[in-house]
Write a protein that holds these residues in place. Sequence first.
Motif, mmCIF file in Angstrom:
data_model
loop_
_atom_site.group_PDB
_atom_site.id
_atom_site.type_symbol
_atom_site.label_atom_id
_atom_site.label_comp_id
_atom_site.label_asym_id
_atom_site.label_seq_id
_atom_site.Cartn_x
_atom_site.Cartn_y
_atom_site.Cartn_z
ATOM 1 N N GLY A 92 0.967 -1.161 -0.005
ATOM 2 C CA GLY A 92 -0.196 -0.058 -0.031
ATOM 3 C C GLY A 92 0.876 1.338 0.077
ATOM 4 N N ALA A 93 1.907 1.266 0.909
ATOM 5 C CA ALA A 93 2.705 2.143 0.816
ATOM 6 C C ALA A 93 3.404 2.577 -0.634
ATOM 7 N N ALA A 96 0.594 4.028 -3.067
ATOM 8 C CA ALA A 96 0.235 5.345 -2.765
ATOM 9 C C ALA A 96 1.281 6.145 -3.396
ATOM 10 N N ILE A 97 2.613 5.929 -3.398
ATOM 11 C CA ILE A 97 3.778 6.813 -4.094
ATOM 12 C C ILE A 97 3.712 6.580 -5.326
ATOM 13 N N ALA A 99 0.815 6.129 -7.300
ATOM 14 C CA ALA A 99 -0.466 6.723 -7.424
ATOM 15 C C ALA A 99 -0.398 8.281 -7.545
ATOM 16 N N ALA A 100 0.573 8.766 -6.728
ATOM 17 C CA ALA A 100 0.725 10.372 -6.825
ATOM 18 C C ALA A 100 1.474 10.571 -7.917
ATOM 19 N N ALA B 88 2.390 10.547 2.011
ATOM 20 C CA ALA B 88 1.895 9.482 0.892
ATOM 21 C C ALA B 88 2.180 8.107 1.361
ATOM 22 N N TYR B 89 3.362 7.787 1.899
ATOM 23 C CA TYR B 89 3.809 6.490 2.237
ATOM 24 C C TYR B 89 2.804 6.026 3.471
ATOM 25 N N GLY B 92 -1.122 5.512 2.009
ATOM 26 C CA GLY B 92 -1.045 4.447 1.379
ATOM 27 C C GLY B 92 -1.030 3.206 2.197
ATOM 28 N N ALA B 93 0.101 3.077 2.977
ATOM 29 C CA ALA B 93 0.056 1.703 3.898
ATOM 30 C C ALA B 93 -1.277 1.615 4.550
ATOM 31 N N ALA B 96 -4.225 0.458 2.149
ATOM 32 C CA ALA B 96 -4.210 -1.134 1.818
ATOM 33 C C ALA B 96 -4.729 -1.820 2.931
ATOM 34 N N ALA B 134 -2.793 13.956 -4.267
ATOM 35 C CA ALA B 134 -1.985 13.121 -5.156
ATOM 36 C C ALA B 134 -2.538 11.786 -4.997
ATOM 37 N N VAL B 135 -2.443 11.491 -3.613
ATOM 38 C CA VAL B 135 -2.818 10.032 -3.258
ATOM 39 C C VAL B 135 -4.286 9.603 -3.586
#
Lengths: 250, 250, 250, 250
Positions: A92-93, A96-97, A99-100, B88-89, B92-93, B96, B134-135
């Motif tokens: 997921g991390a 997202a990076i 996706a950005a 962002a990291y 996103g984590a 998910a 952005a995410v």
Amino acid sequence: MRIDLNADVGESYGAYNYGDDAGVLGSVSSANIACGFHAGDPGVMRATVALALDRGVSIGAHPGLPDLEGFGRREMRVSPREAEDMVAYQVGALAAIAAAQGASLRHVKPHGALYNMAARDEALAAAIARAVAAVDGSLVLFGLSGSPLIHARKRAGLRVASEAFPDRAYAPDGSLAARGTPGAVVTATDEVVARALGMVTQQAVTAIDGVRVPLSADTLCVHGDTPGAAALARALRAGLQAASIEVKAP
Amino acid sequence: MRIDLNADVGESYGAYNYGDDAGVLGSVSSANIACGFHAGDPGVMRATVALALDRGVSIGAHPGLPDLEGFGRREMRVSPREAEDMVAYQVGALAAIAAAQGASLRHVKPHGALYNMAARDEALAAAIARAVAAVDGSLVLFGLSGSPLIHARKRAGLRVASEAFPDRAYAPDGSLAARGTPGAVVTATDEVVARALGMVTQQAVTAIDGVRVPLSADTLCVHGDTPGAAALARALRAGLQAASIEVKAP
Amino acid sequence: MRIDLNADVGESYGAYNYGDDAGVLGSVSSANIACGFHAGDPGVMRATVALALDRGVSIGAHPGLPDLEGFGRREMRVSPREAEDMVAYQVGALAAIAAAQGASLRHVKPHGALYNMAARDEALAAAIARAVAAVDGSLVLFGLSGSPLIHARKRAGLRVASEAFPDRAYAPDGSLAARGTPGAVVTATDEVVARALGMVTQQAVTAIDGVRVPLSADTLCVHGDTPGAAALARALRAGLQAASIEVKAP
Amino acid sequence: MRIDLNADVGESYGAYNYGDDAGVLGSVSSANIACGFHAGDPGVMRATVALALDRGVSIGAHPGLPDLEGFGRREMRVSPREAEDMVAYQVGALAAIAAAQGASLRHVKPHGALYNMAARDEALAAAIARAVAAVDGSLVLFGLSGSPLIHARKRAGLRVASEAFPDRAYAPDGSLAARGTPGAVVTATDEVVARALGMVTQQAVTAIDGVRVPLSADTLCVHGDTPGAAALARALRAGLQAASIEVKAP
């Protein structure tokens, strides 16, 4: 005929540089990007995604054990539940990076000790497959040809890519010969290319004892942290293309 | 009339328990879930998402500085670029881990020193807003009422929720009185509830010097790590509902 | 007749509190203080040394694997060389914090998975003993009665203390019954005290299958992170003293 | 006339290599060895101590902020108490690793942001000096010439060494010009050597605005992580010795 070439990248951390990412990303088709547990940090991840996109390389997550000091190479007795959670977190991390930057992940390849443990331990392999399927069912899971990680995909309903290692010797049972074993790592470029061609065209490899071992090769691993990694990646790509084998992400 | 009640949760780590998550999640409408940098780990994150979903509480990310030892409360001189990447990291984590349970994040609230720095520093605030936009552009960014983090949303095109703190004293300029200041933390439940009602109905608060300060209150923070946090959260919810104010996520 | 009572303390970390240190330090004679790898941080270590000195308790280092998230309980495949270095590092860190308060360490007891691995693996046990001997040859090494860690001392020329666990069931071979096993943890205070008395006066314990197993007991472990730990420690001390057994550090 | 040449070494970590330790240790007289917080790990520390001893270089501790990702270069708002504890911890860890090789530390030089903060903040400087004095009063504390860290020694009763930087431009107040400033880093070897000679023989330097600034130079810093670091160290040593200045640890 086609094959994927993958390499581990994005394994720098803070002030520490690691590997020749720019070099190998010129030749491979899939980039396994470290996610901050065994290597990588958010800034390195962002820069590596950008570099891979710039080179037209398909991107995937390379989750590892939470052991930066050991670079994710020391086995840790983590439970399947812990493995499932840490894989979801890391995928997921990176997603997202990516996706950005307007990009999506295409695959997941566990790193180091996590990969090796999942090549032996069915419960761990199933946990990793579950995590990947739950986060994004369209991701392709990379695992050692013939290993539980590949079989675990059936239950999880995932697409998988069987991985082979042209620069590593194989044991007669299809596992990799331990790194300590004499001859475990093949260093001559010609030989690595020849083994890669055999893996793709014959779906087999000659084991360290001379016996032919069948394997399934959807993707070949190119190590990016050895001297001459970029040259080896170029030679592999050139050798495959000369044999009319397309190099392309799965 | 409606308001959101939010609380920081999921701040346990490994063998360490922290806060009364089950208690406060019975009363708040938004859960800010720690993402592993200042607190939380992948297993804690998964369990906290599950608990919030079970209680019908909207979930969001609570990213912090990479300082577990300092619980993300020590300011660090990170660059806007570093802040953008680390947000962002972390978002996103958690996204998910939520997706693996069929859920989506609804908001992002920076934690501790990152929140405070972004309440003063426009470049940092803009970087955080950029990361969130952005995410996932549908996420609502929580920030201190009147602060650069709220203004940064305009450039990023994000929805924001202005946050107010009924249990904290305010300086005349609308910032929070420093924790060391006498009277900086309001502990009497009745008073906290009365301040909350005033914030929602009058969009203003009486500052520590007695002056009325206008503020915008879309969401009220309930601290979950103080003794009696669950009881305070219940009292706040009851007080608001008794005044015909709906408690609901933005 | 005399015996040492030891307890693991100083396992808080940053904002996280763990265990009832003040409670157990009122009754034990040796404090095993975490050193920042599996638990503890420099501030916690300083405060714990001060608390132990205030209570007249002998202090020692409690080095663990570098795995805060797993509290040092997850086995990691570290090399003997890595174990030797990490033990020297941690012992030295605590020794300096003690020296800054005018105190000296008296013993070293490995923590969790490191302790368990050293109770099975001779090379690892020898590495730990080497580290302790090299840093300060006057330190007493605590290890499981009958284990390689105890035998390793001979080569290293160290003093050792054989440790027994009155609240844990034993296998017939003198090892601890795995925590998962039914009956592996003895919870009734009376029974724990009775087992402790037997261990000290008869240097033997009844294993989980009813067989008597000889053991050597120089020090008894009191777990400080279970509910009622302080009360159990008091009961143990009282029971031992009532039997005219002096409770004293080795 | 004599001077010390010092360099930061032991800043590798796990699989990550950093700097040219073998190169610079051939020319300097004091090695500042990282202690695991901003860089270094127990194995790297042991190997670096061994290398320094082999080259006859005096060894000291180089404690930093707990920020591996930022290499200890990002300022963190740590309290004097936290700084004191983290310095004691790190000095002790390295001292034990040195003791295991029969060697003793001779000095302590804070790293990066901790050094810079202590060059401005008297309370922080005093805390660091207190930690060093409490752990081992015979250690020499290295600090920026004229800074609070140097003055703090008086209260702590420590020996100090005033440090000067021949490859860095100075502001008129005797502080270092910020790295971003044009001309802040002097790269021409000849010029660095000339500045070093001036610092030693005249105890002064020409600041970035052309004004002469007095300074005290007991030790000169040689950066080990820049390209050509080993050659610069050799040139410095040769230039100093050619001017009949002995290069020797304090």
